[in-house]
Enzyme design. Structure first.
Site, PDB file in Angstrom:
ATOM      1  N   ASP A 210      13.983  19.039 -12.051  1.00 57.35           N
ATOM      2  CA  ASP A 210      12.728  19.270 -11.364  1.00 57.35           C
ATOM      3  C   ASP A 210      12.958  20.316 -10.276  1.00 57.35           C
ATOM      4  O   ASP A 210      14.082  20.750 -10.050  1.00 57.35           O
ATOM      5  CB  ASP A 210      12.169  17.969 -10.789  1.00 57.35           C
ATOM      6  N   ASP A 494      14.044  12.139  -9.890  1.00 56.66           N
ATOM      7  CA  ASP A 494      14.109  11.064  -8.897  1.00 56.66           C
ATOM      8  C   ASP A 494      12.791  10.342  -8.685  1.00 56.66           C
ATOM      9  O   ASP A 494      12.681   9.495  -7.811  1.00 56.66           O
ATOM     10  CB  ASP A 494      14.594  11.616  -7.557  1.00 56.66           C
ATOM     11  N   ASP A 498       9.427  10.871 -13.679  1.00 53.84           N
ATOM     12  CA  ASP A 498      10.592  11.324 -14.447  1.00 53.84           C
ATOM     13  C   ASP A 498      11.171  10.233 -15.345  1.00 53.84           C
ATOM     14  O   ASP A 498      12.108  10.493 -16.099  1.00 53.84           O
ATOM     15  CB  ASP A 498      11.699  11.812 -13.499  1.00 53.84           C
ATOM     16  N   ASN A 587      54.021   0.741 -34.039  1.00 60.58           N
ATOM     17  CA  ASN A 587      52.666   1.022 -33.569  1.00 60.58           C
ATOM     18  C   ASN A 587      52.492   0.688 -32.088  1.00 60.58           C
ATOM     19  O   ASN A 587      51.820   1.409 -31.349  1.00 60.58           O
ATOM     20  CB  ASN A 587      51.644   0.224 -34.388  1.00 60.58           C
TER      21      ASN A 587
END
Length: 752
Positions: A210, A494, A498, A587
């Site tokens: 924004d 924020d 949004d 392993n």
């Protein structure tokens, strides 16, 4: 395996629990008491004003509000006095809006433009009033924006690859890499709520942001004081200053901006020589404020009593009959040409992203009686008439100093910025130009609504500035970027407006000063609204993603190579290559050693560009590189079969020992070939934790057959000549592997 699972789960739980706990502290509502008018008494009911928490307000309550209050629901105004409300959390616009109860709105008026309705989540900037709560909770306008929030996102390419392959240590390696990245980001003032978002941030190639508070400082700054021809005039500033200085009813942010401009630029208007007679406060019908001032300094050109008016341009022009022509030093009647010239000037200033208010004065006769603050009566005639237009005061919400540098750094790392805002196009365009964002392709929300689906997608891909967007339009833009070009999209927001876009984005980012819903939806919370923090986050994300992919590539190549080798070995030998205990031991030693990958460094070239997971890309990478491992295994099998004659039951222990060491060393050393597109150990050396892990793991593997534990596992002593062969074998492995690497890069133009 149980130990590794416990370590992995514990690590991830601790990191995400700590981050969530910190985020919850940021998201907690401070208890906000609301004044409510309610009935009390069982027999004789009386109207009482009580204070309740905003969460206890219900429809039907009459709330009383003042500056700083949040509206606890959607409210129909019953009374108001100079009420100014911030709707930035809903609209994204930086400017405040006027609200009044004394108006009847038309049905065609857009919802957020209604002057007599205040919405949940907005706040009072100045003024007072009362209102009837008409809806709360899920019935408010805000709640309509959340109907699609919280739906599970489909798995991304990395998760599909991880689910299909899932090597033994993958969860632990991933969690270690991400936890390390989260700790590094915490030092850069970021709270990471979701560890996977770090990996997604490394893949992010588009960041939607924004304007207000991100690119700008979200604070009005006065720019200029102009006459009707657009030239600076000190007299315009002088009377605008007096109006703001002596105004007592309620000072707005624009008043503070005027005062700050005067003081910081060294003007000396000597308000002490003036005396305030009266004030006509701002209201939403007149949309202007007037101050009556008087000075008895007979040596001054301003001697006398004046009415000074400041406010919305059209409302000030409505009461003007004269205009001061500073170029001719004369006062003339206000003409239609003057009116049109001022409107054109105002439009030009608005197109430059400036907000405009007008200033006018009228000289009054000294004996004129007016209502004063002590209650005397004002003359019945309207005093705001036949005024002289002076000029305009312009304001701007300037860009942050750090924004331009941060956007340049993001661009250098392959992250394109798109501005998605509810603010006006002209203002947004000016800010974007100043911070270096291209404004060649811009569009507004209403224009997007007129496009068909295909044109919509094309326009969104091309546009860099999208203004006057609704929350749903922001969400559609994010989804379009994800779907059509398969971009990894980050969104920084924020406000309540949004939330839909935050939910849709691959990486959702908010700030600690954001509204609760934005922080709740965000994967990452910034403790300061600075894009430079995100630049560091992108770097950490790419390092975490790159190190994770090193383990994935290494594991699948080694595993596929081992499977092919196993098929070949069954043709040459009559017994299993390793026992179950030996295989698990190999392993375990190898896997524990690979944890150090999380602390490896990345090539500078790798960090400069975003990277995405690809099933097809990984498949081709495996097909090119796995045969090199198989070639080493086959060479070892042939040596053991024909040179050491290790194909009988008598030589089984020797074979197991030799194969154990070769397999462990190969899987340990392969990381150095795979981790970089450069020549290992020559052009690029791994970090010291990886080097240390390689040395320790190799030493344990070589020494194990000679120890008591080795005897228990069924190993026997290995001749020294075999280790000479391994030196030659691994030199050959790195030589052949490097040739294959160069051919792969030649064909695919990059190293996966």
């Amino acid at each position: 395996m149980l130990i590794l699972v416990i370590i992995s789960v514990t690590l991830r739980f601790y990191q995400e629990y700590s981050s969530s706990k910190a985020a919850m502290k940021l998201s907690e509502f401070v208890k906000c008491p609301i004044k409510v008018q309610r009935c009390a008494g069982r027999v004789v009911q009386k109207e009482l004003v009580v204070q309740v928490d905003q969460r206890d307000v219900v429809p039907g309550d009459i709330v009383i509000f003042e500056p700083g209050d949040l509206f606890p629901g959607d409210i129909r105004l019953l009374s108001s006095k100079q009420l100014v409300v911030s709707q930035a959390s809903l609209t994204g616009e930086s400017w405040t809006t006027d609200k009044t109860a004394e108006i009847r709105e038309d049905h065609s008026t857009p919802l957020l433009d209604l002057k007599n309705i205040c919405f949940m989540g907005t706040s009072v900037v100045s003024g007072t009033g009362t209102g009837l709560v008409i809806s709360t909770g899920s019935n408010t306008y805000m709640s309509t924006m959340f109907s699609k929030v919280g739906k599970k996102k489909p798995p991304d390419e990395f998760e599909k690859v991880a689910s299909a392959l899932n090597p033994q240590m993958l969860p632990l390696i991933i969690n270690t890499c991400l936890a390390k990245g989260a700790l590094a980001m915490a030092k850069d003032r970021c709270i990471v709520k979701s560890l996977t978002s770090i990996r997604d941030m490394g893949s992010m190639d588009i960041l939607c942001i924004d304007k207000t508070g991100t690119l700008t400082i979200n604070h009005a700054i006065m720019v200029n004081h102009l006459d009707c021809r657009g030239l600076p005039q000190e007299k315009v500033l002088r009377y605008a200053f007096f109006n703001s200085y002596f105004k007592s009813d309620q000072k707005y942010p624009l008043d503070d901006a005027i005062l700050a401009f005067v003081y910081s630029n060294g003007f000396r208007f000597q308000p002490s020589k003036w005396r305030k007679i009266d004030e006509i406060p701002f209201d939403f019908i007149r949309r202007r404020v007037s101050i009556i001032l008087e000075t008895e300094d007979k040596h001054s050109q301003f001697f006398g009593r004046f009415l000074v008016t400041k406010g919305a341009l059209l409302e000030v022009l409505r009461v003007c009959s004269f205009i001061e022509n500073f170029d001719k030093d004369e006062i003339s009647p206000f003409s239609s040409d003057d009116y049109q010239r001022i409107l054109n000037l105002s439009e030009d200033l608005s197109n430059e992203g400036l907000r405009v208010i007008a200033v006018a004065i009228r000289k009054l006769k000294m004996p004129q009686k007016c209502e004063t603050s002590n209650g005397s009566k004002r003359e019945e005639e309207d005093i705001e008439r036949d005024m002289m237009f002076l000029g305009l005061i312009t304001f701007f919400d300037p860009p942050k100093d750090s924004a331009k540098q941060a956007l340049r750094r993001l661009s250098e790392k392959g992250v394109k910025a798109k501005v998605l805002t509810g603010d006006s196009l002209s203002l947004t365009t000016r800010v974007c130009r100043e911070v270096g964002i291209s404004t060649t392709h811009v569009i507004t929300g209403p224009e997007l609504e007129q496009l068909d689906q295909d044109t919509f997608h094309e326009t969104v891909q091309r546009a860099t500035v999208l203004a006057r967007l609704t929350p749903i339009q922001k969400q559609r833009v994010v989804q379009s970027l994800q779907t059509i070009e398969n971009h990894v999209v980050g969104f920084l927001g924020d406000g309540v407006n949004d939330s839909l876009a935050l939910d849709a984005a691959n990486v959702s980012i908010s700030v600690d000063s954001g509204v609760a819903i934005a922080k709740d939806m965000a994967d990452i919370i910034l403790l300061e609204k600075d894009l430079n923090v995100l630049v560091a986050g992108v770097e950490h994300g790419r390092i975490s993603f790159g190190n994770t992919m090193k383990y994935v590539k290494m594991s699948v190549i080694a595993n596929l190579g081992s499977v092919i080798s196993l098929l070949i070995a069954t043709l040459l030998f009559k017994y299993e290559l390793l026992t179950s205990r030996q295989l698990l031991t190999q392993n375990f030693i190898y896997s524990v050693g690979q944890i150090a990958i999380a602390w490896d460094k990345m090539d500078e070239e790798y960090v400069k560009t975003p990277h995405k997971s690809s099933e097809r890309g990984l498949s081709m990478f495996i097909l090119w590189n796995a045969p090199v491992c198989t070639l080493c295994d086959v060479a070892t099998l042939l040596l053991l079969r024909f040179y050491y004659k290790a194909y009988t039951d008598v030589t089984r222990k020797f074979f197991h020992s030799a194969w154990f060491v070769e397999g462990l060393l190969l899987q340990t050393l392969i990381i150095h070939l795979i981790r970089t597109e450069k020549n290992p150990f020559i052009q690029d050396v791994a970090s010291w934790p990886v080097i240390f892990s390689t040395v320790v793991t190799s030493a344990i593997g070589i020494a194990l057959p000679f120890t008591l534990i080795g005897k228990i596992l069924g190993f026997s002593v290995i001749p020294i000549s075999y280790f000479g062969f391994l030196v030659l074998l691994f030199l050959g492995y790195f030589a052949v592997g490097q040739v294959v690497k160069r051919l792969y890069i030649l064909v695919y133009k990059r190293w996966l």
